[in-house]
Structures are given as structure tokens and as C-alpha cells.
Design an enzyme around this catalytic site. Structure first.
Site, mmCIF file in Angstrom:
data_model
loop_
_atom_site.group_PDB
_atom_site.id
_atom_site.type_symbol
_atom_site.label_atom_id
_atom_site.label_comp_id
_atom_site.label_asym_id
_atom_site.label_seq_id
_atom_site.Cartn_x
_atom_site.Cartn_y
_atom_site.Cartn_z
ATOM 1 N N PRO A 25 -5.621 -1.921 17.740
ATOM 2 C CA PRO A 25 -6.828 -1.308 18.286
ATOM 3 C C PRO A 25 -7.913 -0.976 17.253
ATOM 4 C CG PRO A 25 -4.979 0.216 18.382
ATOM 5 C CD PRO A 25 -4.415 -1.119 18.016
ATOM 6 N N ASN A 26 -9.128 -1.181 17.694
ATOM 7 C CA ASN A 26 -10.349 -0.851 16.942
ATOM 8 C C ASN A 26 -10.657 -1.806 15.790
ATOM 9 O OD1 ASN A 26 -11.020 1.535 18.490
ATOM 10 N ND2 ASN A 26 -9.260 2.487 17.492
ATOM 11 N N ARG A 57 -16.783 0.636 11.537
ATOM 12 C CA ARG A 57 -15.894 1.641 10.954
ATOM 13 C C ARG A 57 -16.320 1.959 9.517
ATOM 14 N NH1 ARG A 57 -9.856 0.553 12.954
ATOM 15 N NH2 ARG A 57 -9.671 2.750 12.385
ATOM 16 N N TYR A 75 -13.009 0.429 4.991
ATOM 17 C CA TYR A 75 -12.655 -0.883 5.548
ATOM 18 C C TYR A 75 -13.455 -2.052 4.970
ATOM 19 C CZ TYR A 75 -9.771 1.775 8.735
ATOM 20 O OH TYR A 75 -8.813 2.595 9.249
ATOM 21 N N ASN A 131 -1.025 -6.040 11.859
ATOM 22 C CA ASN A 131 -1.693 -4.794 11.503
ATOM 23 C C ASN A 131 -1.739 -3.987 12.791
ATOM 24 O OD1 ASN A 131 -3.303 -2.655 10.882
ATOM 25 N ND2 ASN A 131 -4.889 -3.854 9.825
ATOM 26 N N ALA A 167 -3.864 1.982 14.547
ATOM 27 C CA ALA A 167 -3.384 3.349 14.818
ATOM 28 C C ALA A 167 -2.002 3.371 15.468
ATOM 29 C CB ALA A 167 -4.399 4.098 15.683
ATOM 30 N N HIS A 192 1.313 4.452 13.624
ATOM 31 C CA HIS A 192 1.766 5.810 13.337
ATOM 32 C C HIS A 192 2.552 6.458 14.464
ATOM 33 C CE1 HIS A 192 -0.858 4.995 10.050
ATOM 34 N NE2 HIS A 192 -1.941 4.942 10.824
ATOM 35 N N ASP A 204 9.989 -1.056 18.670
ATOM 36 C CA ASP A 204 11.148 -1.654 19.349
ATOM 37 C C ASP A 204 10.924 -3.144 19.598
ATOM 38 O OD1 ASP A 204 12.498 0.719 19.339
ATOM 39 O OD2 ASP A 204 12.141 1.202 21.447
ATOM 40 N N GLU A 209 4.146 -6.257 7.815
ATOM 41 C CA GLU A 209 3.125 -5.287 8.259
ATOM 42 C C GLU A 209 2.004 -5.270 7.218
ATOM 43 O OE1 GLU A 209 4.789 -1.352 8.239
ATOM 44 O OE2 GLU A 209 2.901 -0.370 8.739
ATOM 45 N N HIS A 217 -2.033 -3.595 6.155
ATOM 46 C CA HIS A 217 -3.128 -2.663 6.400
ATOM 47 C C HIS A 217 -4.250 -2.958 5.426
ATOM 48 C CE1 HIS A 217 -0.743 -0.274 9.114
ATOM 49 N NE2 HIS A 217 0.252 -0.396 8.254
ATOM 50 N N ARG A 262 -4.569 8.487 2.719
ATOM 51 C CA ARG A 262 -5.505 9.029 3.712
ATOM 52 C C ARG A 262 -4.901 10.263 4.414
ATOM 53 N NH1 ARG A 262 -7.560 4.175 7.216
ATOM 54 N NH2 ARG A 262 -9.024 5.800 7.869
HETATM 55 C C1 DQA Z 1 -5.278 0.486 9.440
HETATM 56 C C2 DQA Z 1 -4.875 1.918 9.045
HETATM 57 C C3 DQA Z 1 -4.612 2.762 10.275
HETATM 58 O O1 DQA Z 1 -4.276 4.090 9.883
HETATM 59 C C4 DQA Z 1 -5.844 2.836 11.144
HETATM 60 O O2 DQA Z 1 -5.573 3.554 12.330
HETATM 61 C C5 DQA Z 1 -6.444 1.505 11.439
HETATM 62 C C6 DQA Z 1 -6.445 0.473 10.406
HETATM 63 C C7 DQA Z 1 -5.679 -0.374 8.220
HETATM 64 O O3 DQA Z 1 -5.719 -1.580 8.361
HETATM 65 O O4 DQA Z 1 -5.986 0.181 7.162
HETATM 66 O O5 DQA Z 1 -7.020 1.296 12.509
HETATM 67 O O6 DQA Z 1 -4.155 -0.142 10.058
#
Ligand code: DQA
Length: 143
Positions: A9-10, A17, A22, A73, A76, A79, A86, A97, A99, A106
Site C-alpha cells: 500500500p501507498n 511521499r 523515499y 515490499n 505498512a 508491521h 502466513d 523482503e 524496503h 524510523r
Molecule cells: C516501506 C517502509 C514501511 O514502514 C512503510 O510503511 C512503507 C514503505 C519502505 O519501502 O521503506 O510504506 O516498506
């Protein structure tokens, strides 16, 4: 076999952002850079983004069924989504994974990843390079 790259998401609104965190680039730019890096490595990728936990879980089920390698990735969802954890734990091929930022530097709520325990490894804090490093790592895992 294509490597499935899932963005949570996002991430489609990356350009809106915090640029200090980012990098100020857009999602199409991210997707383009990763696709080009994959091409150079001779790797086929299928890059997707969704804001929906349910859609991401559906993609993960398909990846489990087809034994597809994964770079994710979870944004959010990293977390707190036990459902995504699962689903990742059902995969039969390697999973990495990634990021863009370093969540450990952070806010405290970002210090926990419920996904890290079910992937081969995590790469964080290198911006778009995190994905490219993950492609290299995946190539090693698959060879
Ligand atoms: C993120 C880090 C996450 O904490 C955050 O919610 C994101 C992006 C990153 O790529 O740094 O949306 O996954």
C-alpha cells in the site's frame, strides 16, 4: 520463470511521499528502473502494486501454487499483517523482503516486521537499489 515483485500500500504514490525518506521518484520510475536492472541480469519480472491486503494474499496464493520466487515490499503491512506473513510462509520458492527506507531507523512501530521471519532475507535502506540487490540475491538463491 518470472520473479514476482509485489509492492504494498501507498507505494503507487511514491512521488507524494516524503522525498527525504523515499527519494522523490515516482512508482513508474521505480518500476522502470527495476525492470531495466532485471533485463540486464537476464531475469524476467512481473512487478505489481496493490493497496489491498486481500489482493496481495491472492497473488501470494498463486505464487505458492506455481512455486514462483518472490520479492516483496509489504509497505505498512510489514508491521502488522499476520495474514500476509502466513501467505508468504506457504511459498515453495525463495522469498526476499525489501524496503526503500530503513524501517529500523524510523518510528518504533516500524521496527517490527512480521514478514522477516518467513523470508530468506531482508534488504532495506538503499532506495531503489534495495530491489536491485534483491534481484542479485535472488539470482544466487536460484542458481
Ligand atoms: C516501506 C517502509 C514501511 O514502514 C512503510 O510503511 C512503507 C514503505 C519502505 O519501502 O521503506 O510504506 O516498506
Amino acid at each position: 520463470m518470472k520473479i514476482l515483485i509485489i509492492n504494498g500500500p501507498n507505494l503507487a504514490r511514491l512521488d507524494l511521499r516524503d522525498a527525504d525518506i523515499y527519494g522523490g521518484f515516482s512508482y513508474p520510475e521505480l518500476s522502470d528502473l527495476v525492470t531495466k536492472a532485471a533485463e540486464k541480469l537476464g531475469i524476467l519480472v512481473d512487478i505489481r502494486q496493490s493497496d489491498s491486503e486481500s489482493e496481495i494474499i491472492q497473488w501470494l496464493h498463486e505464487a505458492a501454487d506455481s512455486k514462483q520466487p518472490l520479492i516483496i515490499n509489504p509497505a505498512a503491512f510489514t508491521h502488522y499483517s499476520y495474514a500476509i506473513r502466513d501467505a508468504v510462509s506457504m511459498l515453495k520458492a525463495p522469498a526476499i523482503e525489501v524496503h526503500l527506507s530503513n524501517p529500523l531507523s524510523r518510528e518504533e512501530f516500524r521496527h517490527t516486521s512480521v514478514v522477516s521471519g518467513v523470508v530468506n532475507g531482508t534488504i532495506a535502506g538503499f532506495g531503489v537499489q534495495s530491489y536491485i540487490l534483491a534481484l542479485h540475491a535472488m539470482q544466487n538463491l536460484l542458481n
